[in-house]
Design a protein around this motif. Structure first.
Motif, PDB file in Angstrom:
ATOM      1  N   VAL A 176       0.844  -1.195   0.000  1.00  0.00           N
ATOM      2  CA  VAL A 176       0.000   0.000   0.000  1.00  0.00           C
ATOM      3  C   VAL A 176       0.885   1.254   0.000  1.00  0.00           C
ATOM      4  CG1 VAL A 176      -1.678   1.341   1.334  1.00  0.00           C
ATOM      5  CG2 VAL A 176      -1.980  -1.122   1.085  1.00  0.00           C
ATOM      6  N   ALA A 177       1.939   1.250   0.787  1.00  0.00           N
ATOM      7  CA  ALA A 177       2.874   2.380   0.812  1.00  0.00           C
ATOM      8  C   ALA A 177       3.493   2.579  -0.577  1.00  0.00           C
ATOM      9  CB  ALA A 177       3.970   2.141   1.848  1.00  0.00           C
ATOM     10  N   HIS A 178       3.758   1.475  -1.246  1.00  0.00           N
ATOM     11  CA  HIS A 178       4.285   1.524  -2.612  1.00  0.00           C
ATOM     12  C   HIS A 178       3.281   2.195  -3.545  1.00  0.00           C
ATOM     13  CE1 HIS A 178       5.916  -0.341  -6.422  1.00  0.00           C
ATOM     14  NE2 HIS A 178       7.042  -0.041  -5.808  1.00  0.00           N
ATOM     15  N   GLU A 179       2.019   1.797  -3.421  1.00  0.00           N
ATOM     16  CA  GLU A 179       0.973   2.390  -4.259  1.00  0.00           C
ATOM     17  C   GLU A 179       0.815   3.886  -3.987  1.00  0.00           C
ATOM     18  OE1 GLU A 179      -1.792  -1.689  -4.566  1.00  0.00           O
ATOM     19  OE2 GLU A 179      -2.556   0.051  -3.485  1.00  0.00           O
ATOM     20  N   ILE A 180       0.818   4.240  -2.695  1.00  0.00           N
ATOM     21  CA  ILE A 180       0.622   5.645  -2.306  1.00  0.00           C
ATOM     22  C   ILE A 180       1.759   6.530  -2.821  1.00  0.00           C
ATOM     23  CG2 ILE A 180       0.637   7.215  -0.317  1.00  0.00           C
ATOM     24  CD1 ILE A 180      -0.887   5.109   1.260  1.00  0.00           C
ATOM     25  N   THR A 181       2.986   6.063  -2.645  1.00  0.00           N
ATOM     26  CA  THR A 181       4.121   6.892  -3.057  1.00  0.00           C
ATOM     27  C   THR A 181       4.216   7.002  -4.578  1.00  0.00           C
ATOM     28  OG1 THR A 181       5.505   4.924  -2.746  1.00  0.00           O
ATOM     29  CG2 THR A 181       5.572   6.590  -1.019  1.00  0.00           C
ATOM     30  N   GLU A 184       2.068   9.385  -6.543  1.00  0.00           N
ATOM     31  CA  GLU A 184       2.374  10.813  -6.460  1.00  0.00           C
ATOM     32  C   GLU A 184       3.792  11.130  -6.926  1.00  0.00           C
ATOM     33  OE1 GLU A 184       0.334  13.284  -5.642  1.00  0.00           O
ATOM     34  OE2 GLU A 184      -1.351  11.920  -5.298  1.00  0.00           O
ATOM     35  N   GLY A 185       4.430  10.154  -7.562  1.00  0.00           N
ATOM     36  CA  GLY A 185       5.778  10.396  -8.063  1.00  0.00           C
ATOM     37  C   GLY A 185       6.840  10.469  -6.983  1.00  0.00           C
ATOM     38  N   ALA A 186       6.500   9.984  -5.784  1.00  0.00           N
ATOM     39  CA  ALA A 186       7.515   9.913  -4.727  1.00  0.00           C
ATOM     40  C   ALA A 186       8.146   8.527  -4.782  1.00  0.00           C
ATOM     41  CB  ALA A 186       6.890  10.164  -3.362  1.00  0.00           C
ATOM     42  N   GLU A 187       9.315   8.372  -4.166  1.00  0.00           N
ATOM     43  CA  GLU A 187      10.031   7.103  -4.307  1.00  0.00           C
ATOM     44  C   GLU A 187       9.820   6.179  -3.121  1.00  0.00           C
ATOM     45  OE1 GLU A 187      14.181   6.994  -5.264  1.00  0.00           O
ATOM     46  OE2 GLU A 187      13.884   8.573  -6.741  1.00  0.00           O
ATOM     47  N   PHE A 188       9.287   4.995  -3.388  1.00  0.00           N
ATOM     48  CA  PHE A 188       9.121   3.984  -2.347  1.00  0.00           C
ATOM     49  C   PHE A 188      10.464   3.646  -1.691  1.00  0.00           C
ATOM     50  CE2 PHE A 188       9.143  -0.582  -1.200  1.00  0.00           C
ATOM     51  CZ  PHE A 188       8.201  -0.552  -0.182  1.00  0.00           C
TER      52      PHE A 188
ATOM     53  N   GLN B 155       5.137  15.634  -2.512  1.00  0.00           N
ATOM     54  CA  GLN B 155       5.738  14.293  -2.403  1.00  0.00           C
ATOM     55  C   GLN B 155       6.079  13.979  -0.950  1.00  0.00           C
ATOM     56  OE1 GLN B 155       8.990  15.133  -5.029  1.00  0.00           O
ATOM     57  NE2 GLN B 155       8.067  14.072  -6.779  1.00  0.00           N
ATOM     58  N   VAL B 158       3.111  12.841   1.056  1.00  0.00           N
ATOM     59  CA  VAL B 158       2.745  11.475   0.704  1.00  0.00           C
ATOM     60  C   VAL B 158       3.723  10.465   1.331  1.00  0.00           C
ATOM     61  CG1 VAL B 158       2.966   9.997  -1.324  1.00  0.00           C
ATOM     62  CG2 VAL B 158       1.342  11.892  -1.335  1.00  0.00           C
ATOM     63  N   LEU B 159       4.993  10.826   1.371  1.00  0.00           N
ATOM     64  CA  LEU B 159       5.981   9.960   2.024  1.00  0.00           C
ATOM     65  C   LEU B 159       5.694   9.856   3.519  1.00  0.00           C
ATOM     66  CD1 LEU B 159       9.235  11.105   0.204  1.00  0.00           C
ATOM     67  CD2 LEU B 159       8.379   8.762   0.275  1.00  0.00           C
ATOM     68  N   ALA B 162       2.829   7.509   3.852  1.00  0.00           N
ATOM     69  CA  ALA B 162       3.266   6.133   3.592  1.00  0.00           C
ATOM     70  C   ALA B 162       4.109   5.606   4.755  1.00  0.00           C
ATOM     71  CB  ALA B 162       4.057   6.062   2.285  1.00  0.00           C
ATOM     72  N   PHE B 165       2.101   3.914   7.329  1.00  0.00           N
ATOM     73  CA  PHE B 165       1.758   2.525   6.983  1.00  0.00           C
ATOM     74  C   PHE B 165       2.920   1.573   7.300  1.00  0.00           C
ATOM     75  CE2 PHE B 165      -2.363   2.275   4.786  1.00  0.00           C
ATOM     76  CZ  PHE B 165      -2.673   3.622   4.644  1.00  0.00           C
ATOM     77  N   VAL B 166       4.117   1.901   6.870  1.00  0.00           N
ATOM     78  CA  VAL B 166       5.228   0.943   7.031  1.00  0.00           C
ATOM     79  C   VAL B 166       5.818   0.960   8.435  1.00  0.00           C
ATOM     80  CG1 VAL B 166       5.811   1.053   4.583  1.00  0.00           C
ATOM     81  CG2 VAL B 166       7.123   2.441   6.200  1.00  0.00           C
TER      82      VAL B 166
END
Lengths: 255, 255
Positions: A176-181, A184-188, B155, B158-159, B162, B165-166
């Motif tokens: 989910v964190a991967h999807e959220i980031t 929005e163009g942020a990096e997982f 960004q 959003v981080l 996220a 979550f993690v």
């Protein structure tokens, strides 16, 4: 020297084969699988077979097969009064055919095909009907470097369930964190050190003591900011439920 | 040599103080806090003050204070045209008073008071209005050994979400696992290697590829067994929602 026959060809079987054939204290006498193809590449290092009637004599028979296959396979074994163990988290020891001595050798870890695994990181949950079998299984676990614990079938079931929470569900939160980031163009990738630190923290602290964040603090301003950011209803459901759960645990709210 | 004044006395401020005063490339010229007591123990190694009018000249002013305090503090600063940064995940850069040059130096990690932290494990998300400020902030991050990333305010928000979550939610799943195991006399400690392995796995694989377990396989027999074991309704709600989430991600079910 403990002699072992392995039955099955999945990840657990393969990792156990590799670990057991490496140590001086154990010997893999034979490897059985219903379909020989899956283990054919090992034929130069170990006796392989797909014929139950050809099984050799050994101290321990390890059934590393799917949950559903355990019971029927124990019935099909063409011998009696030998030690037969399965490796499943959720199959009761009494589901095995009692013509043989029964035991469980459950490695509590996530096994991937490719990754090499160090058995020092794999606690083995051991159960046996007879105490001499328990001690033999413990000896085998120690031989591959694993910590061991006596765990009965009820406790093992519960550990298997809890493992789903800390492994599959946790991994889904990462997803989910991967999807959220990414949306929005942020990096997982930026979250990876935090993921590791979160797991490391509870190696020493209890999860209760380790908890931080807006839900625990009941920081309504941040909770509201996050609620606005969550455009995906499904992500929002998870956010709401786990926020409520944290607040319940830390005495902020009744469920 | 980059000269720095730190404002605030929480975990982030304290960890930054320690890291910045250790390197050759940076110098902490002064440490401010509203209440002097919190930083009094450092008075023999750094100038401390609780008086904004006494702030010394420096290249960078780091506001490591609570989210709500950032905006008012930027207004109270008794100087102009200097570089002022905050360390928050969710405060917009434009919320800061524009009489000074503005920037953000957001360390994406969980900070505990006690634990020593290696800044090589702390990615710094950098934002600045002016490009020369961006480069100076990057230089400061590199000096303490941190990886850096240019991240804008959207960004960063959003981080920060996220990260909940993690970190917080994942930790709550550990907590639920703790409740489940202890209630049946099983040991939570047995899950610790699995917790670590799950976090390590996504350092290399995507969470999508790393997923395993009964929900992904749609293994109804195990899902039913678990449903029966879950006596706590709240645990069951989490189990059901995250199982559904995994099945949705892996194409088993529509939400």
């Amino acid at each position: 020297m403990i002699s072992v026959v392995i039955l099955g060809a999945g990840n657990v079987a393969t990792h156990l084969y590799k670990a057991l054939s490496k140590t001086q204290e154990t010997e893999v006498k034979q490897w059985y699988n219903r379909s020989i193809d899956a283990i054919n590449s090992f034929k130069n290092e170990v006796y392989i077979t797909d014929d139950l009637s050809q099984l050799k004599q050994a101290d321990i028979y390890i059934l590393a097969v799917s949950d559903d296959a355990v019971k029927p396979l124990t019935k099909q074994l063409p011998f009696e009064n030998r030690l037969v163990v399965h490796t499943s988290g959720s199959v009761n020891i009494h589901d095995m055919d009692k013509k043989n001595h029964r035991g469980v050798f459950y490695p509590l870890q996530s096994f991937s095909k490719s990754a090499t695994l160090n058995f020092t990181d794999v606690p083995i949950c051991i159960e046996a009907i007879r105490s001499e079998d328990y001690h033999l299984l413990k000896k085998m676990a120690i031989a591959i470097g694993s910590p061991t614990k006596k765990v009965n079938s009820e406790q093992r079931k519960v550990l298997h369930l809890a493992a789903v929470f800390v492994n599959n569900f946790t991994n889904q939160l990462y997803r989910v964190a991967h999807e959220i980031t990414e949306s929005e163009g942020a990096e997982f990738d930026l979250l990876k050190p935090l993921i590791l630190e979160t797991a490391k923290k509870v190696q020493k602290l209890s999860p209760y003591v380790a908890q931080t964040g807006p839900a625990k603090r009941n920081d309504k301003k941040t909770l509201n900011k996050h609620a606005k950011l969550l455009t995906n209803k499904h992500h929002k459901d998870i956010y709401d439920l786990l926020t409520k759960s944290i607040q319940h645990t830390h005495g902020r709210k009744k469920l």
